[in-house]
Design a protein around this motif. Sequence first.
Motif, PDB file in Angstrom:
ATOM      1  N   MET A   1       3.071   7.617 -18.265  1.00  0.00           N
ATOM      2  CA  MET A   1       3.755   7.369 -17.003  1.00  0.00           C
ATOM      3  C   MET A   1       3.257   6.054 -16.400  1.00  0.00           C
ATOM      4  SD  MET A   1       5.724   8.620 -14.569  1.00  0.00           S
ATOM      5  CE  MET A   1       6.035   8.138 -12.903  1.00  0.00           C
ATOM      6  N   ILE A   2       4.162   5.125 -16.208  1.00  0.00           N
ATOM      7  CA  ILE A   2       3.786   3.815 -15.650  1.00  0.00           C
ATOM      8  C   ILE A   2       3.808   3.898 -14.125  1.00  0.00           C
ATOM      9  CG2 ILE A   2       4.446   1.366 -15.484  1.00  0.00           C
ATOM     10  CD1 ILE A   2       3.472   2.174 -18.287  1.00  0.00           C
ATOM     11  N   GLU A   3       2.703   3.492 -13.499  1.00  0.00           N
ATOM     12  CA  GLU A   3       2.632   3.470 -12.034  1.00  0.00           C
ATOM     13  C   GLU A   3       3.588   2.406 -11.505  1.00  0.00           C
ATOM     14  OE1 GLU A   3      -0.194   4.565  -9.752  1.00  0.00           O
ATOM     15  OE2 GLU A   3      -1.260   5.761 -11.222  1.00  0.00           O
ATOM     16  N   GLU A   4       4.107   2.642 -10.299  1.00  0.00           N
ATOM     17  CA  GLU A   4       5.063   1.703  -9.714  1.00  0.00           C
ATOM     18  C   GLU A   4       4.617   1.309  -8.315  1.00  0.00           C
ATOM     19  OE1 GLU A   4       8.778   3.876  -9.830  1.00  0.00           O
ATOM     20  OE2 GLU A   4       9.169   3.161 -11.877  1.00  0.00           O
ATOM     21  N   ILE A   5       5.129   0.176  -7.869  1.00  0.00           N
ATOM     22  CA  ILE A   5       4.950  -0.254  -6.485  1.00  0.00           C
ATOM     23  C   ILE A   5       6.286  -0.841  -6.049  1.00  0.00           C
ATOM     24  CG2 ILE A   5       4.050  -2.548  -7.138  1.00  0.00           C
ATOM     25  CD1 ILE A   5       2.207  -2.316  -4.623  1.00  0.00           C
ATOM     26  N   THR A   6       6.705  -0.546  -4.827  1.00  0.00           N
ATOM     27  CA  THR A   6       7.966  -1.124  -4.350  1.00  0.00           C
ATOM     28  C   THR A   6       7.691  -2.513  -3.794  1.00  0.00           C
ATOM     29  OG1 THR A   6       7.749  -0.310  -2.088  1.00  0.00           O
ATOM     30  CG2 THR A   6       8.804   1.182  -3.693  1.00  0.00           C
ATOM     31  N   THR A   7       8.750  -3.298  -3.648  1.00  0.00           N
ATOM     32  CA  THR A   7       8.596  -4.641  -3.085  1.00  0.00           C
ATOM     33  C   THR A   7       8.068  -4.552  -1.656  1.00  0.00           C
ATOM     34  OG1 THR A   7      10.949  -4.619  -2.524  1.00  0.00           O
ATOM     35  CG2 THR A   7      10.330  -5.750  -4.551  1.00  0.00           C
ATOM     36  N   GLU A   8       8.503  -3.531  -0.911  1.00  0.00           N
ATOM     37  CA  GLU A   8       8.036  -3.367   0.477  1.00  0.00           C
ATOM     38  C   GLU A   8       6.548  -3.023   0.526  1.00  0.00           C
ATOM     39  OE1 GLU A   8       9.489  -4.150   3.431  1.00  0.00           O
ATOM     40  OE2 GLU A   8      10.939  -5.023   2.034  1.00  0.00           O
ATOM     41  N   GLU A   9       6.108  -2.128  -0.369  1.00  0.00           N
ATOM     42  CA  GLU A   9       4.680  -1.766  -0.423  1.00  0.00           C
ATOM     43  C   GLU A   9       3.841  -2.999  -0.762  1.00  0.00           C
ATOM     44  OE1 GLU A   9       4.795   2.890  -1.984  1.00  0.00           O
ATOM     45  OE2 GLU A   9       5.045   1.269  -3.440  1.00  0.00           O
ATOM     46  N   LEU A  10       4.314  -3.783  -1.724  1.00  0.00           N
ATOM     47  CA  LEU A  10       3.576  -4.970  -2.129  1.00  0.00           C
ATOM     48  C   LEU A  10       3.517  -5.988  -0.991  1.00  0.00           C
ATOM     49  CD1 LEU A  10       2.047  -6.657  -4.163  1.00  0.00           C
ATOM     50  CD2 LEU A  10       4.225  -7.441  -5.084  1.00  0.00           C
ATOM     51  N   LYS A  11       4.649  -6.185  -0.338  1.00  0.00           N
ATOM     52  CA  LYS A  11       4.696  -7.143   0.776  1.00  0.00           C
ATOM     53  C   LYS A  11       3.687  -6.747   1.856  1.00  0.00           C
ATOM     54  CE  LYS A  11       7.979  -9.031   4.073  1.00  0.00           C
ATOM     55  NZ  LYS A  11       9.227  -8.712   4.751  1.00  0.00           N
ATOM     56  N   LYS A  12       3.618  -5.456   2.163  1.00  0.00           N
ATOM     57  CA  LYS A  12       2.685  -4.986   3.190  1.00  0.00           C
ATOM     58  C   LYS A  12       1.239  -5.216   2.760  1.00  0.00           C
ATOM     59  CE  LYS A  12       1.491  -1.178   6.274  1.00  0.00           C
ATOM     60  NZ  LYS A  12       0.285  -1.927   6.573  1.00  0.00           N
ATOM     61  N   LYS A  13       0.915  -4.913   1.499  1.00  0.00           N
ATOM     62  CA  LYS A  13      -0.448  -5.128   1.005  1.00  0.00           C
ATOM     63  C   LYS A  13      -0.842  -6.602   1.120  1.00  0.00           C
ATOM     64  CE  LYS A  13      -0.845  -1.334  -2.368  1.00  0.00           C
ATOM     65  NZ  LYS A  13      -2.204  -0.845  -2.044  1.00  0.00           N
ATOM     66  N   LEU A  14       0.079  -7.503   0.752  1.00  0.00           N
ATOM     67  CA  LEU A  14      -0.211  -8.929   0.836  1.00  0.00           C
ATOM     68  C   LEU A  14      -0.378  -9.362   2.294  1.00  0.00           C
ATOM     69  CD1 LEU A  14       2.189 -10.258  -1.940  1.00  0.00           C
ATOM     70  CD2 LEU A  14      -0.305 -10.149  -2.049  1.00  0.00           C
ATOM     71  N   GLU A  15       0.487  -8.833   3.174  1.00  0.00           N
ATOM     72  CA  GLU A  15       0.376  -9.161   4.603  1.00  0.00           C
ATOM     73  C   GLU A  15      -0.938  -8.659   5.189  1.00  0.00           C
ATOM     74  OE1 GLU A  15       4.017  -7.504   6.110  1.00  0.00           O
ATOM     75  OE2 GLU A  15       5.176  -9.310   5.583  1.00  0.00           O
ATOM     76  N   ASP A  16      -1.444  -7.548   4.635  1.00  0.00           N
ATOM     77  CA  ASP A  16      -2.721  -6.982   5.092  1.00  0.00           C
ATOM     78  C   ASP A  16      -3.915  -7.721   4.489  1.00  0.00           C
ATOM     79  OD1 ASP A  16      -1.338  -5.127   6.578  1.00  0.00           O
ATOM     80  OD2 ASP A  16      -1.640  -3.468   5.176  1.00  0.00           O
ATOM     81  N   GLY A  17      -3.617  -8.735   3.661  1.00  0.00           N
ATOM     82  CA  GLY A  17      -4.688  -9.556   3.106  1.00  0.00           C
ATOM     83  C   GLY A  17      -5.357  -8.973   1.869  1.00  0.00           C
ATOM     84  N   GLU A  18      -4.734  -7.970   1.243  1.00  0.00           N
ATOM     85  CA  GLU A  18      -5.331  -7.407   0.029  1.00  0.00           C
ATOM     86  C   GLU A  18      -5.310  -8.448  -1.089  1.00  0.00           C
ATOM     87  OE1 GLU A  18      -4.558  -3.455  -1.440  1.00  0.00           O
ATOM     88  OE2 GLU A  18      -3.794  -2.851   0.529  1.00  0.00           O
ATOM     89  N   ASN A  19      -6.377  -8.463  -1.864  1.00  0.00           N
ATOM     90  CA  ASN A  19      -6.477  -9.393  -2.982  1.00  0.00           C
ATOM     91  C   ASN A  19      -5.936  -8.698  -4.226  1.00  0.00           C
ATOM     92  OD1 ASN A  19      -7.114 -11.548  -4.568  1.00  0.00           O
ATOM     93  ND2 ASN A  19      -9.305 -11.149  -4.606  1.00  0.00           N
TER      94      ASN A  19
END
Length: 99
Positions: A1-19
């Motif tokens: 099973m391949i883990e997934e991330i949505t574009t919205e989840e990714l955008k939020k992580k980047l906005e939160d400064g996650e590396n």
Amino acid sequence: MIEEITTEELKKKLEDGENLELVDVREDEEVAEGMIPGAKHIRMGDIPDNLDYFDKNKEYIIICRSGGRSFNVCAYLDDQGYKVRNMVGGMLNWTGETK
């Protein structure tokens, strides 16, 4: 099973400064239209020759145009023992910044 991330989840992580480790597997002409800032460009066909770039202790988010090629790359890297997540919907769904 391949883990997934949505574009919205990714955008939020980047906005939160996650590396995050982002790898864009599209072709050169697609990437020229813009990619997510900080993403590393390795074309899908070049992934097997670039396994030394990947670290088994990190998780990589794999990106393509619509999520199909990135899924295939995720399946391949997962088979090799790497931690990967597929960005569902790809750059077609991306609403964040590009460079």
